[in-house]
Write an enzyme that holds these catalytic residues in place. Structure first.
Site, mmCIF file in Angstrom:
data_model
loop_
_atom_site.group_PDB
_atom_site.id
_atom_site.type_symbol
_atom_site.label_atom_id
_atom_site.label_comp_id
_atom_site.label_asym_id
_atom_site.label_seq_id
_atom_site.Cartn_x
_atom_site.Cartn_y
_atom_site.Cartn_z
ATOM 1 N N VAL A 132 0.909 -1.149 0.000
ATOM 2 C CA VAL A 132 0.000 0.000 0.000
ATOM 3 C C VAL A 132 0.948 1.199 0.000
ATOM 4 C CG1 VAL A 132 -1.819 1.238 1.223
ATOM 5 C CG2 VAL A 132 -1.800 -1.267 1.233
ATOM 6 N N PRO A 133 1.172 1.792 -1.176
ATOM 7 C CA PRO A 133 2.337 2.638 -1.429
ATOM 8 C C PRO A 133 2.281 4.053 -0.840
ATOM 9 C CG PRO A 133 0.931 2.584 -3.348
ATOM 10 C CD PRO A 133 0.327 1.647 -2.349
ATOM 11 N N CYS A 134 2.414 4.159 0.479
ATOM 12 C CA CYS A 134 2.355 5.472 1.123
ATOM 13 C C CYS A 134 3.511 6.378 0.697
ATOM 14 C CB CYS A 134 2.287 5.333 2.636
ATOM 15 S SG CYS A 134 3.549 4.298 3.357
ATOM 16 N N HIS A 135 4.571 5.811 0.132
ATOM 17 C CA HIS A 135 5.664 6.651 -0.370
ATOM 18 C C HIS A 135 5.226 7.502 -1.559
ATOM 19 C CE1 HIS A 135 5.936 2.924 -2.749
ATOM 20 N NE2 HIS A 135 6.429 3.689 -3.723
#
Length: 173
Positions: A132-135
């Site tokens: 879950v690509p919070c970056h």
């Protein structure tokens, strides 16, 4: 994309050495429940009797080899508010590799009443960074924050990931 589920069983874990540090992946036999960084002390053992963990390690390795952009593994966000779940689900489903979204844009996209600052807090509790690509969530005037990566390397890790995915030009220095 795989559905974001809420399952709870006994956890197993596997580790993987990556260009941004050693990553530990934990699963409960039905879903991946956490992804996180650990200090590189001790051996990295990616072998696991759990086929789901083996697949998660395979997909993460393929991601870091530049051969995979979309993770297709069942994940579990655990216990959190419906608003937080909506924000992370929107991020997971609607912000692909190579793109970024601001905290405010993600708040609007999620359809919640969560303000941009609240989205930042939700990114900090994301149990599944990378998957879950919070970056990919940035501030309107810069990178914003990042709690992933090895200790003290959060922003450097975020920058590396965004450069790697092609959404941020490489730095000159």
């Amino acid at each position: 994309m795989s559905p974001l589920r809420e399952d709870h069983d006994a956890e197993q874990s596997a580790a993987l050495s990556t260009p941004v540090g050693t990553i530990t992946i934990a699963g409960n036999g039905r879903s991946i429940v956490s992804v996180g960084w650990r200090d590189p002390a001790g051996p990295v053992d990616a072998a696991s009797p759990d086929p789901l963990l083996r697949e998660a390690v395979r997909q993460l390795r393929a991601y870091f080899d530049g051969k995979l952009l979309v993770f297709d593994i069942p994940v579990d966000l655990g216990t959190m508010s419906e608003s937080a779940r909506a924000v992370l689900t929107t991020l997971h489903e609607d912000v692909p590799a190579g793109e970024t979204v601001t905290y405010g844009e993600l708040a609007r996209m999620s359809g919640t009443e969560v303000p941009a600052r609240g989205v930042g807090t939700i990114m900090g509790i994301n149990p599944l960074p990378l998957v879950v690509p919070c970056h990919r969530v940035v501030a309107g005037d810069g990178l914003g924050g990042y709690s992933g990566g090895t200790h003290g390397q959060g922003l450097a890790t975020k920058r590396w990931l965004l450069e790697f995915e092609g959404s941020l030009p490489p730095t000159l220095f």
